[in-house]
Design an enzyme around this catalytic site. Structure first.
Site, PDB file in Angstrom:
ATOM      1  N   HIS A   1      43.000   3.939  25.800  1.00 41.12           N
ATOM      2  CA  HIS A   1      42.811   3.572  24.401  1.00 41.12           C
ATOM      3  C   HIS A   1      41.754   2.495  24.194  1.00 41.12           C
ATOM      4  O   HIS A   1      41.615   1.949  23.093  1.00 41.12           O
ATOM      5  CB  HIS A   1      44.155   3.107  23.822  1.00 41.12           C
ATOM      6  CG  HIS A   1      44.278   3.300  22.351  1.00 41.12           C
ATOM      7  ND1 HIS A   1      44.390   2.251  21.466  1.00 41.12           N
ATOM      8  CD2 HIS A   1      44.287   4.419  21.588  1.00 41.12           C
ATOM      9  CE1 HIS A   1      44.491   2.703  20.239  1.00 41.12           C
ATOM     10  NE2 HIS A   1      44.420   4.019  20.278  1.00 41.12           N
TER      11      HIS A   1
ATOM     12  N   LYS B   1      38.085   0.714  23.612  1.00 38.77           N
ATOM     13  CA  LYS B   1      36.959   1.049  22.742  1.00 38.77           C
ATOM     14  C   LYS B   1      35.875  -0.010  22.950  1.00 38.77           C
ATOM     15  O   LYS B   1      35.834  -1.020  22.247  1.00 38.77           O
ATOM     16  CB  LYS B   1      37.397   1.075  21.272  1.00 38.77           C
ATOM     17  CG  LYS B   1      38.581   1.986  20.989  1.00 38.77           C
ATOM     18  CD  LYS B   1      39.118   1.772  19.580  1.00 38.77           C
ATOM     19  CE  LYS B   1      40.426   2.486  19.375  1.00 38.77           C
ATOM     20  NZ  LYS B   1      41.544   1.871  20.132  1.00 38.77           N
TER      21      LYS B   1
ATOM     22  N   ASP C   1      23.155  -2.268  29.402  1.00 36.62           N
ATOM     23  CA  ASP C   1      22.253  -2.973  30.335  1.00 36.62           C
ATOM     24  C   ASP C   1      22.889  -4.227  30.938  1.00 36.62           C
ATOM     25  O   ASP C   1      22.174  -5.085  31.467  1.00 36.62           O
ATOM     26  CB  ASP C   1      20.944  -3.350  29.644  1.00 36.62           C
ATOM     27  CG  ASP C   1      20.109  -2.128  29.283  1.00 36.62           C
ATOM     28  OD1 ASP C   1      20.290  -1.072  29.943  1.00 36.62           O
ATOM     29  OD2 ASP C   1      19.296  -2.207  28.341  1.00 36.62           O
TER      30      ASP C   1
END
Length: 199
Positions: free
Chosen positions: A89, A91, A96
């Site tokens: 879950h 996010k 870079d």
């Protein structure tokens, strides 16, 4: 560095801009991806030679409208969790190794157009290192759960079907063949000098 909120289409465009800032690596760890604008941006970075890796939820990856298979078909490495009782879950995205984009925002059309969501972008080395290590840990843990391209899946299915059919054909051919041992015995009892005499 930045913070913005949803629903707001312009802020979806801001996420696209952050994705397009990737020059070397773009490591994405998201629950679900159905937003075509974000999908196109990720595919664009991959085509530009950026090392793109994606971690997502196993159930969401096969949902209707999911863009995960598109990523795998394009040659992007994708891995999922394999637990039926819980979800991957997270996010967040690490670009870079220089900044992290995270928050409640799922990479879906609804999250951008309807939901109350938030995104925070930070470039402090402490957070970049923390999120990079977490991505590496999940990537290692989900090593066996790779999303294959459809062409590879199709080839694997064809190979399995061929081998199965070949085994069945070999088994049938073997069953029709006479038992050589008994054939030799029967031949040994034949008398070439025997002449049949009718009654």
């Amino acid at each position: 560095m930045d913070a913005f909120f949803f629903p707001n289409k312009k802020n979806v465009d801001k996420i696209v801009q952050y994705i397009n800032m990737a020059k070397k690596t773009c490591y994405i760890c998201v629950f679900n991806v159905t937003n075509d604008d974000l999908c196109k941006a990720v595919l664009g970075r991959h085509k530009a030679g950026v090392d793109v890796k994606i971690i997502t939820d196993d159930e969401c990856s096969t949902n209707k409208g999911s863009d995960i298979q598109k990523f795998a078909d394009a040659g992007i490495e994708v891995r999922t969790d394999d637990a039926p009782t819980y979800h991957m879950h997270d996010k967040f995205m690490v670009v870079d190794g220089k900044f992290v984009l995270t928050g409640s925002f799922n990479w879906t059309f609804q999250a951008g157009s309807s939901n109350q969501e938030n995104v925070l972008v930070v470039d402090h080395p402490y957070y970049c290192e923390k999120y990079s290590k977490e991505f590496d840990t999940l990537w290692h843990n989900f090593n066996k759960n790779k999303v294959e391209a459809q062409q590879i899946k199709a080839a694997t299915t064809i190979q399995r079907q061929y081998r199965s059919n070949k085994s069945k054909q070999d088994a049938k051919a073997h069953a029709k063949e006479p038992n050589q041992q008994y054939a030799k015995k029967a031949k040994g009892y034949q008398n070439p000098n025997y002449e049949f005499k009718p009654w």
